[in-house]
Design a protein around this motif. Structure first.
Motif, PDB file in Angstrom:
ATOM      1  N   ARG A  59     125.228  91.771  47.168  1.00  0.00           N
ATOM      2  CA  ARG A  59     125.188  92.393  48.495  1.00  0.00           C
ATOM      3  C   ARG A  59     125.683  91.442  49.588  1.00  0.00           C
ATOM      4  O   ARG A  59     126.211  91.894  50.610  1.00  0.00           O
ATOM      5  CB  ARG A  59     123.768  92.875  48.792  1.00  0.00           C
ATOM      6  CG  ARG A  59     123.370  94.047  47.889  1.00  0.00           C
ATOM      7  CD  ARG A  59     122.139  94.762  48.375  1.00  0.00           C
ATOM      8  NE  ARG A  59     121.979  96.030  47.680  1.00  0.00           N
ATOM      9  CZ  ARG A  59     121.247  97.037  48.130  1.00  0.00           C
ATOM     10  NH1 ARG A  59     120.595  96.917  49.280  1.00  0.00           N
ATOM     11  NH2 ARG A  59     121.160  98.163  47.441  1.00  0.00           N
ATOM     12  N   MET A  60     125.507  90.140  49.381  1.00  0.00           N
ATOM     13  CA  MET A  60     126.068  89.171  50.320  1.00  0.00           C
ATOM     14  C   MET A  60     127.574  89.335  50.456  1.00  0.00           C
ATOM     15  O   MET A  60     128.159  89.093  51.513  1.00  0.00           O
ATOM     16  CB  MET A  60     125.768  87.741  49.847  1.00  0.00           C
ATOM     17  CG  MET A  60     124.374  87.242  50.135  1.00  0.00           C
ATOM     18  SD  MET A  60     124.087  85.659  49.284  1.00  0.00           S
ATOM     19  CE  MET A  60     125.503  84.705  49.828  1.00  0.00           C
ATOM     20  N   TYR A  61     128.208  89.730  49.342  1.00  0.00           N
ATOM     21  CA  TYR A  61     129.658  89.881  49.329  1.00  0.00           C
ATOM     22  C   TYR A  61     130.104  91.324  49.531  1.00  0.00           C
ATOM     23  O   TYR A  61     131.274  91.652  49.332  1.00  0.00           O
ATOM     24  CB  TYR A  61     130.224  89.330  48.027  1.00  0.00           C
ATOM     25  CG  TYR A  61     130.094  87.823  47.920  1.00  0.00           C
ATOM     26  CD1 TYR A  61     130.776  86.986  48.803  1.00  0.00           C
ATOM     27  CD2 TYR A  61     129.283  87.234  46.952  1.00  0.00           C
ATOM     28  CE1 TYR A  61     130.657  85.605  48.726  1.00  0.00           C
ATOM     29  CE2 TYR A  61     129.163  85.849  46.865  1.00  0.00           C
ATOM     30  CZ  TYR A  61     129.848  85.045  47.759  1.00  0.00           C
ATOM     31  OH  TYR A  61     129.729  83.677  47.669  1.00  0.00           O
ATOM     32  N   GLY A  62     129.162  92.186  49.891  1.00  0.00           N
ATOM     33  CA  GLY A  62     129.515  93.552  50.238  1.00  0.00           C
ATOM     34  C   GLY A  62     129.480  94.546  49.105  1.00  0.00           C
ATOM     35  O   GLY A  62     129.927  95.689  49.264  1.00  0.00           O
ATOM     36  N   PHE A  63     128.948  94.151  47.938  1.00  0.00           N
ATOM     37  CA  PHE A  63     128.874  95.052  46.786  1.00  0.00           C
ATOM     38  C   PHE A  63     127.445  95.558  46.623  1.00  0.00           C
ATOM     39  O   PHE A  63     126.483  94.803  46.770  1.00  0.00           O
ATOM     40  CB  PHE A  63     129.335  94.325  45.520  1.00  0.00           C
ATOM     41  CG  PHE A  63     130.781  93.913  45.568  1.00  0.00           C
ATOM     42  CD1 PHE A  63     131.779  94.770  45.131  1.00  0.00           C
ATOM     43  CD2 PHE A  63     131.140  92.678  46.087  1.00  0.00           C
ATOM     44  CE1 PHE A  63     133.117  94.397  45.198  1.00  0.00           C
ATOM     45  CE2 PHE A  63     132.474  92.290  46.162  1.00  0.00           C
ATOM     46  CZ  PHE A  63     133.461  93.155  45.717  1.00  0.00           C
ATOM     47  N   ALA A  64     127.314  96.831  46.291  1.00  0.00           N
ATOM     48  CA  ALA A  64     125.989  97.447  46.250  1.00  0.00           C
ATOM     49  C   ALA A  64     125.148  96.929  45.096  1.00  0.00           C
ATOM     50  O   ALA A  64     123.917  96.867  45.200  1.00  0.00           O
ATOM     51  CB  ALA A  64     126.122  98.967  46.153  1.00  0.00           C
ATOM     52  N   THR A  65     125.789  96.552  43.996  1.00  0.00           N
ATOM     53  CA  THR A  65     125.056  96.104  42.814  1.00  0.00           C
ATOM     54  C   THR A  65     125.792  94.937  42.165  1.00  0.00           C
ATOM     55  O   THR A  65     126.988  94.717  42.403  1.00  0.00           O
ATOM     56  CB  THR A  65     124.916  97.229  41.766  1.00  0.00           C
ATOM     57  OG1 THR A  65     126.214  97.555  41.252  1.00  0.00           O
ATOM     58  CG2 THR A  65     124.266  98.474  42.381  1.00  0.00           C
ATOM     59  N   TRP A  66     125.065  94.218  41.306  1.00  0.00           N
ATOM     60  CA  TRP A  66     125.680  93.148  40.521  1.00  0.00           C
ATOM     61  C   TRP A  66     126.752  93.713  39.587  1.00  0.00           C
ATOM     62  O   TRP A  66     127.794  93.089  39.376  1.00  0.00           O
ATOM     63  CB  TRP A  66     124.586  92.429  39.737  1.00  0.00           C
ATOM     64  CG  TRP A  66     125.059  91.306  38.866  1.00  0.00           C
ATOM     65  CD1 TRP A  66     125.153  91.319  37.507  1.00  0.00           C
ATOM     66  CD2 TRP A  66     125.488  89.997  39.276  1.00  0.00           C
ATOM     67  NE1 TRP A  66     125.623  90.108  37.036  1.00  0.00           N
ATOM     68  CE2 TRP A  66     125.820  89.275  38.113  1.00  0.00           C
ATOM     69  CE3 TRP A  66     125.609  89.378  40.515  1.00  0.00           C
ATOM     70  CZ2 TRP A  66     126.278  87.949  38.159  1.00  0.00           C
ATOM     71  CZ3 TRP A  66     126.066  88.061  40.558  1.00  0.00           C
ATOM     72  CH2 TRP A  66     126.395  87.365  39.397  1.00  0.00           C
ATOM     73  N   ARG A  67     126.520  94.894  39.048  1.00  0.00           N
ATOM     74  CA  ARG A  67     127.495  95.544  38.181  1.00  0.00           C
ATOM     75  C   ARG A  67     128.796  95.802  38.934  1.00  0.00           C
ATOM     76  O   ARG A  67     129.888  95.576  38.406  1.00  0.00           O
ATOM     77  CB  ARG A  67     126.919  96.847  37.619  1.00  0.00           C
ATOM     78  CG  ARG A  67     127.923  97.774  36.926  1.00  0.00           C
ATOM     79  CD  ARG A  67     128.717  97.105  35.828  1.00  0.00           C
ATOM     80  NE  ARG A  67     127.861  96.608  34.758  1.00  0.00           N
ATOM     81  CZ  ARG A  67     128.315  95.878  33.753  1.00  0.00           C
ATOM     82  NH1 ARG A  67     129.604  95.547  33.690  1.00  0.00           N
ATOM     83  NH2 ARG A  67     127.486  95.461  32.817  1.00  0.00           N
ATOM     84  N   GLU A  68     128.702  96.271  40.171  1.00  0.00           N
ATOM     85  CA  GLU A  68     129.907  96.524  40.960  1.00  0.00           C
ATOM     86  C   GLU A  68     130.669  95.228  41.212  1.00  0.00           C
ATOM     87  O   GLU A  68     131.908  95.201  41.195  1.00  0.00           O
ATOM     88  CB  GLU A  68     129.553  97.197  42.291  1.00  0.00           C
ATOM     89  CG  GLU A  68     129.164  98.652  42.155  1.00  0.00           C
ATOM     90  CD  GLU A  68     129.004  99.333  43.493  1.00  0.00           C
ATOM     91  OE1 GLU A  68     129.510  98.803  44.507  1.00  0.00           O
ATOM     92  OE2 GLU A  68     128.363 100.402  43.533  1.00  0.00           O
TER      93      GLU A  68
END
Length: 487
Positions: A59-68
């Protein structure tokens, strides 16, 4: 807290280590780590686990999940190409293609000329395969090849693992080819108008449009049929929100206030829409279309482009919008224009309602950069002495911004015309092909024998490497040039 941008060529292993370190620090109660968990975790667990740290990292990098985030890294790996690292080949067609195209890393002078020589010796290379047909614009041969197998239009191959459309738009051969006709054939047979690659893992795609427009930190030339090819690609569906094209023709390399590329991109929707197929693939790693307009207005203000400023404001660019690139330093366009002495741009922005907040030292710098001797004198000698101590590279900036009056004023204040900030002011004038600033520096006593710290080349070496023929001719004729060096 703001969303962070992923590092270039991101590594899954490095991100895993980052998540583990975050978990370790959060468990230890380190305030910064706990703050990150509180900011980015939807539940902010009191005792976080590794999965929580990975979620926060994503989420720090703008992704909703680790999978994304992991899927994104897979996409980067899939589209990454490093054309500048490809070794010479003994296979003639492969070597021809390797030499014929821009690589944005090994584009030394004469390199593509070697491909012209190879083709002159072996004319059959032009039609050796679908990739050489595209690179040479051999439309008739390409038509026959595609009639036999339409799938060749989207095939990947050659030394760079590119589609034919990329070899076509990145080729820089002297021999004229039927490039527009060849590109239309490829598109009619299913080639992707948004075809591109991620250069060495960078997340700003180098698309077919990027190749057609050229430019960049090496001032790579545009395709000889660049405007027509770009229009054809846009009409076929290429997205105009092309981050790398904008960088190459704006913030990267030498700057001109030409607006032809912007007019074309704006005509097809720059600043609007969803960002097209590349943003769908790369998500938050790419800037949204509206932000691209902010970046462009900041670039026009930073580098002094009144024509660009008028055009962008007329198309709805936010007058106080902030660009994300570190070069802008978090400044508004108006502040950038003032600090770099671009008076006409500053006036346009002020008339559009722009605001600025400069402290006294910044106001002094602004006066220097616009060459306002009276305003500089009003600040007093103490302020000038402080600027000289704190920012000796200001004279380099003046040369980079093509401001001979500012260079002369700063030299009178005691700034060193040979200040070596990686390179000297004369290097900057040489790379910009700015004879007026180069002449001013020579008249003020600049030493043309000084070599830069990165390439070990003189200003003449820079001019000759970059094909800056006007400044190269002036430096040779100045009577003070020690000889020719290569970068």
């Amino acid at each position: 807290m703001p969303i962070h941008r992923l590092p270039d060529n991101p590594s899954l292993e490095r991100l895993r280590k980052q998540a583990k370190t975050l978990l370790q620090y959060a468990k230890a109660g380190v305030p910064e780590a706990r703050a990150l968990v509180a900011e980015f975790h939807p539940r902010s667990p009191e005792t976080p686990k590794l999965a929580d740290a990975q979620l926060v990292t994503a989420r720090m990098y703008g992704f909703a999940t680790w999978r994304e985030l992991k899927d994104h890294l897979g996409t980067v790996e899939r589209y990454t190409r490093s054309p500048h690292r490809v070794a010479p080949s003994e296979e003639p067609a492969e070597e021809f293609l390797r030499l014929a195209c821009l690589t944005y890393g090994s584009d030394h002078p004469g390199r593509t000329g070697e491909a012209d020589l190879l083709l002159a010796r072996h004319p059959h290379l032009a039609t050796a395969n679908v990739f050489t047909m595209a690179a040479t614009g051999s439309a008739d041969a390409l038509a026959a090849a595609l009639a036999e197998d339409p799938g060749r239009a989207g095939a990947q191959g050659g030394p760079y693992g590119w589609e034919p459309l990329l070899y076509l738009t990145y080729a820089r051969l002297q021999t004229p080819g039927g490039y527009v006709a060849a590109a239309r054939l490829l598109l009619d047979h299913g080639a992707d108008p948004g075809a591109g690659f991620l250069w060495d893992g960078l997340v700003s795609p180098f698309t077919a449009l990027t190749g057609a427009f050229g430019g960049g930190e090496g001032d790579q030339p545009p395709h000889p049929e660049g405007p027509a090819l770009a229009r054809l690609l846009l009409e076929a569906g290429a997205d105009p929100n092309d981050d790398q094209t904008l960088y190459n023709r704006g913030l990267g390399g030498s700057f001109s206030d030409d607006t032809a590329h912007l007019e074309l991109l704006l005509e097809f929707g720059l600043g609007r829409g969803d960002g097209g197929s590349w943003r769908a693939r790369l998500g938050p790693a790419l800037q949204p279309p509206r932000q691209l307009l902010r970046e462009e207005l900041a670039t026009a203000a930073l580098r002094g482009g009144p024509k660009r400023t008028r055009l962008l404001l007329a198309h709805g660019a936010e007058v106080n919008g902030l660009g994300d690139h570190p070069a802008y330093g978090g400044r508004t366009p108006y502040e950038l224009a003032l600090l770099h002495g671009h008076t006409e741009v500053a006036e346009l922005l002020a008339a559009a309602g722009a605001t600025a907040a400069l402290d006294e030292m910044e106001a002094f710098v602004a006066a220097c950069m616009r060459g306002d001797a009276a305003a500089v004198a009003a600040f007093g000698r103490e302020r000038a002495a402080q600027a000289l101590a704190d920012a000796p590279e200001l004279i380099n900036r003046a040369a980079e911004q093509r401001k001979p009056a500012a260079v002369r004023l700063l030299a009178a204040l005691g700034f060193d015309v040979d200040h070596l900030h990686h390179s000297t002011p004369l290097h900057a004038a040489a790379w910009n092909d700015d004879v007026e600033t180069a002449r001013t520096l020579i008249e003020l006593g600049a030493d043309p024998a000084i070599k830069d710290t990165r390439h070990g080349a003189t200003p003449l070496g820079w001019a000759e490497y970059g094909g800056k023929r006007h400044t190269a001719a002036y430096l040779r004729s100045s009577g003070r040039q020690p000889g020719n060096e290569e970068i």
